[in-house]
Design a protein around this motif. Structure first.
Motif, PDB file in Angstrom:
ATOM      1  N   ASP A  88      -4.986   5.772  10.844  1.00  0.00           N
ATOM      2  CA  ASP A  88      -6.211   5.183  11.384  1.00  0.00           C
ATOM      3  C   ASP A  88      -7.306   5.145  10.310  1.00  0.00           C
ATOM      4  OD1 ASP A  88      -8.293   4.261  12.820  1.00  0.00           O
ATOM      5  OD2 ASP A  88      -8.415   5.954  14.230  1.00  0.00           O
ATOM      6  N   TRP A  89      -7.463   3.980   9.728  1.00  0.00           N
ATOM      7  CA  TRP A  89      -8.464   3.822   8.668  1.00  0.00           C
ATOM      8  C   TRP A  89      -9.878   4.020   9.197  1.00  0.00           C
ATOM      9  CZ3 TRP A  89      -7.763   3.619   3.533  1.00  0.00           C
ATOM     10  CH2 TRP A  89      -6.499   3.283   3.037  1.00  0.00           C
ATOM     11  N   GLU A  90     -10.060   3.799  10.507  1.00  0.00           N
ATOM     12  CA  GLU A  90     -11.407   3.933  11.088  1.00  0.00           C
ATOM     13  C   GLU A  90     -11.908   5.379  11.048  1.00  0.00           C
ATOM     14  OE1 GLU A  90     -13.764   1.678  12.187  1.00  0.00           O
ATOM     15  OE2 GLU A  90     -12.379   0.351  11.123  1.00  0.00           O
ATOM     16  N   LYS A  91     -10.984   6.303  10.865  1.00  0.00           N
ATOM     17  CA  LYS A  91     -11.371   7.719  10.826  1.00  0.00           C
ATOM     18  C   LYS A  91     -12.061   8.094   9.513  1.00  0.00           C
ATOM     19  CE  LYS A  91     -10.125   9.612  14.730  1.00  0.00           C
ATOM     20  NZ  LYS A  91      -8.782   9.351  15.248  1.00  0.00           N
ATOM     21  N   GLN A 104      -7.291  -2.462  -3.307  1.00  0.00           N
ATOM     22  CA  GLN A 104      -5.953  -2.143  -2.824  1.00  0.00           C
ATOM     23  C   GLN A 104      -5.935  -1.406  -1.480  1.00  0.00           C
ATOM     24  OE1 GLN A 104      -3.770  -3.718  -4.298  1.00  0.00           O
ATOM     25  NE2 GLN A 104      -4.949  -4.166  -6.134  1.00  0.00           N
ATOM     26  N   LEU A 105      -7.102  -1.006  -0.981  1.00  0.00           N
ATOM     27  CA  LEU A 105      -7.125  -0.211   0.245  1.00  0.00           C
ATOM     28  C   LEU A 105      -7.389  -1.109   1.442  1.00  0.00           C
ATOM     29  CD1 LEU A 105      -9.234   2.790  -1.103  1.00  0.00           C
ATOM     30  CD2 LEU A 105      -6.743   2.612  -0.951  1.00  0.00           C
ATOM     31  N   ARG A 106      -6.574  -1.007   2.476  1.00  0.00           N
ATOM     32  CA  ARG A 106      -6.807  -1.902   3.617  1.00  0.00           C
ATOM     33  C   ARG A 106      -7.905  -1.405   4.541  1.00  0.00           C
ATOM     34  NH1 ARG A 106      -0.858  -2.668   5.526  1.00  0.00           N
ATOM     35  NH2 ARG A 106      -0.484  -2.017   3.403  1.00  0.00           N
ATOM     36  N   GLY A 107      -8.363  -0.199   4.363  1.00  0.00           N
ATOM     37  CA  GLY A 107      -9.497   0.280   5.159  1.00  0.00           C
ATOM     38  C   GLY A 107     -10.806  -0.170   4.524  1.00  0.00           C
ATOM     39  N   VAL A 108     -11.716  -0.696   5.353  1.00  0.00           N
ATOM     40  CA  VAL A 108     -12.949  -1.246   4.774  1.00  0.00           C
ATOM     41  C   VAL A 108     -13.934  -0.175   4.332  1.00  0.00           C
ATOM     42  CG1 VAL A 108     -12.937  -3.568   5.705  1.00  0.00           C
ATOM     43  CG2 VAL A 108     -13.725  -1.686   7.139  1.00  0.00           C
ATOM     44  N   GLY A 109     -13.954   0.970   5.014  1.00  0.00           N
ATOM     45  CA  GLY A 109     -14.894   2.037   4.634  1.00  0.00           C
ATOM     46  C   GLY A 109     -14.688   2.469   3.191  1.00  0.00           C
ATOM     47  N   PRO A 110     -13.479   2.923   2.849  1.00  0.00           N
ATOM     48  CA  PRO A 110     -13.236   3.332   1.459  1.00  0.00           C
ATOM     49  C   PRO A 110     -13.354   2.178   0.470  1.00  0.00           C
ATOM     50  CG  PRO A 110     -11.202   3.449   2.764  1.00  0.00           C
ATOM     51  CD  PRO A 110     -12.332   3.243   3.722  1.00  0.00           C
ATOM     52  N   ARG A 111     -13.073   0.956   0.959  1.00  0.00           N
ATOM     53  CA  ARG A 111     -13.173  -0.194   0.055  1.00  0.00           C
ATOM     54  C   ARG A 111     -14.618  -0.374  -0.422  1.00  0.00           C
ATOM     55  NH1 ARG A 111     -11.355  -5.613   2.674  1.00  0.00           N
ATOM     56  NH2 ARG A 111      -9.746  -4.305   3.598  1.00  0.00           N
ATOM     57  N   VAL A 112     -15.561  -0.289   0.545  1.00  0.00           N
ATOM     58  CA  VAL A 112     -16.977  -0.443   0.187  1.00  0.00           C
ATOM     59  C   VAL A 112     -17.427   0.710  -0.719  1.00  0.00           C
ATOM     60  CG1 VAL A 112     -19.328  -0.438   1.094  1.00  0.00           C
ATOM     61  CG2 VAL A 112     -17.575  -1.818   2.196  1.00  0.00           C
ATOM     62  N   ALA A 113     -16.984   1.930  -0.395  1.00  0.00           N
ATOM     63  CA  ALA A 113     -17.359   3.090  -1.211  1.00  0.00           C
ATOM     64  C   ALA A 113     -16.882   2.906  -2.645  1.00  0.00           C
ATOM     65  CB  ALA A 113     -16.776   4.366  -0.608  1.00  0.00           C
ATOM     66  N   CYS A 114     -15.643   2.432  -2.798  1.00  0.00           N
ATOM     67  CA  CYS A 114     -15.099   2.207  -4.146  1.00  0.00           C
ATOM     68  C   CYS A 114     -15.875   1.115  -4.876  1.00  0.00           C
ATOM     69  CB  CYS A 114     -13.628   1.804  -4.079  1.00  0.00           C
ATOM     70  SG  CYS A 114     -12.526   3.165  -3.726  1.00  0.00           S
ATOM     71  N   GLN A 115     -16.263   0.090  -4.139  1.00  0.00           N
ATOM     72  CA  GLN A 115     -16.995  -1.001  -4.782  1.00  0.00           C
ATOM     73  C   GLN A 115     -18.318  -0.494  -5.343  1.00  0.00           C
ATOM     74  OE1 GLN A 115     -18.373  -4.135  -2.243  1.00  0.00           O
ATOM     75  NE2 GLN A 115     -19.010  -5.411  -3.975  1.00  0.00           N
ATOM     76  N   LEU A 174      -5.705  14.406   4.037  1.00  0.00           N
ATOM     77  CA  LEU A 174      -5.092  15.591   4.630  1.00  0.00           C
ATOM     78  C   LEU A 174      -5.155  15.554   6.153  1.00  0.00           C
ATOM     79  CD1 LEU A 174      -6.409  18.212   2.076  1.00  0.00           C
ATOM     80  CD2 LEU A 174      -4.075  17.310   2.254  1.00  0.00           C
ATOM     81  N   GLU A 175      -6.172  14.893   6.689  1.00  0.00           N
ATOM     82  CA  GLU A 175      -6.291  14.825   8.144  1.00  0.00           C
ATOM     83  C   GLU A 175      -5.397  13.740   8.750  1.00  0.00           C
ATOM     84  OE1 GLU A 175     -10.507  14.501   8.762  1.00  0.00           O
ATOM     85  OE2 GLU A 175     -10.803  16.651   8.399  1.00  0.00           O
ATOM     86  N   GLN A 176      -5.014  12.749   7.945  1.00  0.00           N
ATOM     87  CA  GLN A 176      -4.238  11.639   8.484  1.00  0.00           C
ATOM     88  C   GLN A 176      -2.799  12.005   8.827  1.00  0.00           C
ATOM     89  OE1 GLN A 176      -4.850   8.221   9.343  1.00  0.00           O
ATOM     90  NE2 GLN A 176      -6.884   9.097   9.508  1.00  0.00           N
ATOM     91  N   ASP A 177      -2.148  12.786   7.982  1.00  0.00           N
ATOM     92  CA  ASP A 177      -0.734  13.098   8.249  1.00  0.00           C
ATOM     93  C   ASP A 177      -0.324  14.352   7.483  1.00  0.00           C
ATOM     94  OD1 ASP A 177       1.821  11.133   9.324  1.00  0.00           O
ATOM     95  OD2 ASP A 177       2.313  12.886   8.085  1.00  0.00           O
ATOM     96  N   PRO A 178       0.413  15.248   8.149  1.00  0.00           N
ATOM     97  CA  PRO A 178       0.840  16.468   7.436  1.00  0.00           C
ATOM     98  C   PRO A 178       1.753  16.176   6.244  1.00  0.00           C
ATOM     99  CG  PRO A 178       1.790  16.362   9.661  1.00  0.00           C
ATOM    100  CD  PRO A 178       0.805  15.257   9.568  1.00  0.00           C
ATOM    101  N   ASP A 179       2.458  15.027   6.282  1.00  0.00           N
ATOM    102  CA  ASP A 179       3.330  14.680   5.154  1.00  0.00           C
ATOM    103  C   ASP A 179       2.539  14.392   3.874  1.00  0.00           C
ATOM    104  OD1 ASP A 179       5.406  14.960   6.845  1.00  0.00           O
ATOM    105  OD2 ASP A 179       5.915  12.817   6.985  1.00  0.00           O
ATOM    106  N   ASN A 180       1.250  14.157   4.005  1.00  0.00           N
ATOM    107  CA  ASN A 180       0.435  13.870   2.809  1.00  0.00           C
ATOM    108  C   ASN A 180       0.161  15.134   1.987  1.00  0.00           C
ATOM    109  OD1 ASN A 180       0.330  11.232   3.609  1.00  0.00           O
ATOM    110  ND2 ASN A 180      -1.724  11.375   4.524  1.00  0.00           N
ATOM    111  N   LEU A 181       0.235  16.282   2.641  1.00  0.00           N
ATOM    112  CA  LEU A 181      -0.164  17.526   1.965  1.00  0.00           C
ATOM    113  C   LEU A 181       0.574  17.792   0.647  1.00  0.00           C
ATOM    114  CD1 LEU A 181      -1.741  20.230   1.814  1.00  0.00           C
ATOM    115  CD2 LEU A 181       0.009  21.223   3.310  1.00  0.00           C
TER     116      LEU A 181
END
Ligand code: FE
Ligand code: ZN
Length: 517
Positions: A48-51, A123-134, A250-257
């Motif tokens: 959930d990119w909205e998170k 490269q990120l499909r979430g708009v929040g991080p996209r704007v932050a990176c820009q 880390l909050e999105q999925d335990p497999d990311n850890l």
């Protein structure tokens, strides 16, 4: 077509949502996975990119307003600095060599940070991080520009800064910072964010940017202090972004850890190794010292980063193992690095010198467990030799670590009298490393690091001479040819500070500025 409007003015939060989140959409002509081909390839799972919590909460129009105001102030001061010969106010001309290291080694990284965040944002499909990176991408290009403009005032009067961009891609010690960023930018988007946003900006920036800026303040360089302040407010945003990306993953999925932990381990060590140059700058290149490298490490790493990792423990993140080694090395790396640069002072674009007797006493007091025992005798001997007219320049080429690209100058963590040396055979070739951690990084991504452009190997392969020279000619001088290719002017940019053009000019100009001669 008429559209009903409420007539109500939008609050900042709503306006922000419309101008950032509201800009995203699901693509229909092409599948999303084709439009964003990289954000899944590293194995990171995002549900959930909205998170994503936007760390900046800035709209573009507000951003431009803040930034332009800062620019106006900064350039007013840079102008005043230039008009009043601000360069003559520094403690002594040795200080300017720290600026040479900065403009050749650090400023080009700001530009790479600009490119990296622009690329990553795309490269990120979430708009929040996209704007932050820009926004960070735009900050970073501003940083490199303001640094070049400020330091250009020194370039008019002193040697070694005239071709910093050309040097950055070629000179042996500059391959250390260059390869750090090239490594990050050639990784996937999430690894880049962890490498630069988290490890570099959040964990280590206080050990890189702050020492240079407080060093400038202590040594009377108001131009550099000003660009430092101007970048500082951006830095706060960058650090927030760095921390946010870690928490989000880390909050999105335990497999990311495990993936994230591996990146933190790798990039903490890559950063620690690169900071060797800063350690040396703090302990040896500032005529007026801010604090020792060891003190900075104690405060900014062991205390601050220690608290951070305690915080991240609830996500399962542990302190990187390499930290144990870094702690053992904190009494040594600055002395070992400066000893290396002193020996190779003919092949550097800045001047070198041995510390004065008072400076050696300062080092003894800051490094009671190491300086007198391991380094002072060597440095006093070199001082004597130089005074007797026997200044020695090492003309052989050192072996480099395949991962961090630093000459093999570090000692065993538990034995400061023995050079640390590791090797790995991969596909029939031998690779060399300065430490367990650099070896580890290589073994994990051998196909990547076997391609490293190692300055010494390239020199031996004949790739670092100006076009048209004949290395088989009887009077061929390899060092002279390499320096030409680097655009280092022999006798002006390199060799001892003592007797250099910089030293003489500074003395004469300062005399004219402060006395009636
Ligand atoms: Fe920056
Ligand atoms: Zn290494």
């Amino acid at each position: 077509m008429d559209m009903k409007t409420s007539g109500r003015k939008l609050g900042l939060k709503e306006k922000y949502a419309h101008m950032t989140r509201g800009l995203g959409w699901e693509t229909t002509y092409q599948p999303m996975d084709k439009v964003f081909p990289y954000d899944k390839m590293e194995g990171i799972k995002i549900h959930d990119w909205e998170k994503w919590e936007d760390p900046f909460r800035l709209t573009m129009d507000a951003y431009w307003k803040y930034q332009s105001e800062k620019e106006r102030k900064l350039y007013a001061i840079i102008d005043a600095f230039a008009q009043n010969n601000g360069h003559l106010n520094v403690t002594d001309a040795r200080y300017i060599n720290a600026l040479k290291l900065f403009i050749t080694g650090v400023s080009p990284l700001e530009y790479m940070a600009h490119r990296g965040f622009a690329h990553t944002g795309r490269q990120l499909r979430g708009v929040g991080p996209r704007v932050a990176c820009q926004m960070q991408a735009i900050d970073e290009i501003r940083h490199v520009q303001t640094q070049i403009h400020t330091i250009s005032n020194y370039n008019k009067f002193y040697n070694g800064m005239h071709d910093f961009r050309h040097m950055h891609d070629r000179v042996w010690y500059l391959s250390v910072p260059k390869s750090f960023f090239d490594d990050a930018i050639s990784a996937g988007p999430f690894e880049f964010m962890v490498a630069i946003g988290f490890s570099f900006e959040y964990v280590l920036t206080n050990l890189l940017f702050v020492p240079f800026m407080s060093g400038a303040a202590f040594n009377g360089d108001m131009g550099t202090v000003t660009f430092g302040f101007s970048a500082q407010s951006d830095e706060a945003r960058h650090m927030t972004l760095g921390l946010e990306v870690i928490k989000f993953l880390l909050e999105q999925d335990p497999d990311n850890l495990p993936i994230v932990q591996k990146w933190i381990d790798k990039w903490t060590w890559r950063g620690v190794r690169m900071l060797t140059l800063v350690a040396m700058m703090m302990d040896y290149m500032l005529p007026k010292r801010v604090m020792s490298w060891r003190e900075a490490w104690d405060i900014y790493f062991e205390q601050n980063a220690g608290a951070l990792f305690k915080d991240l423990a609830r996500y399962g993140i542990t302190m990187p193992k390499c930290v144990e080694t870094a702690i053992k090395e904190k009494d040594h790396i600055s002395h070992q690095a400066w000893a290396t640069f002193y020996q190779y002072g003919a092949a550097a674009a800045f001047h070198t010198w041995m510390p004065t007797p008072e400076e050696m006493d300062w080092l003894s007091s800051k490094y009671p467990d190491s300086f007198d025992r391991y380094y002072r005798p060597r440095f006093e001997y070199w001082r004597e030799q130089e005074a007797a007219g026997n200044r020695f320049y090492n003309k052989t080429l050192p072996m480099l670590c395949q991962t961090c690209q630093i000459p093999m100058l570090f000692t065993e963590p538990d034995d400061p009298t023995k050079i640390a040396y590791r090797e790995t055979t991969y596909k029939g070739e031998k690779y060399h490393f300065c430490s367990d951690h650099c070896q580890h990084i290589f073994e994990d991504e051998s196909e990547k690091y076997m391609q490293s452009w190692l300055p010494v190997h390239q020199i031996y392969q004949g790739n670092c001479f100006p076009e048209g020279v004949d290395p088989t000619a009887p009077d061929f001088d390899p060092l002279a040819a390499v320096l030409q290719w680097y655009h280092i002017q022999f006798g002006a940019d390199n060799l001892s500070f003592e007797g250099s053009e910089d030293q003489k000019n500074f003395e004469q100009w300062r005399g004219m500025a402060t006395q009636n001669v």
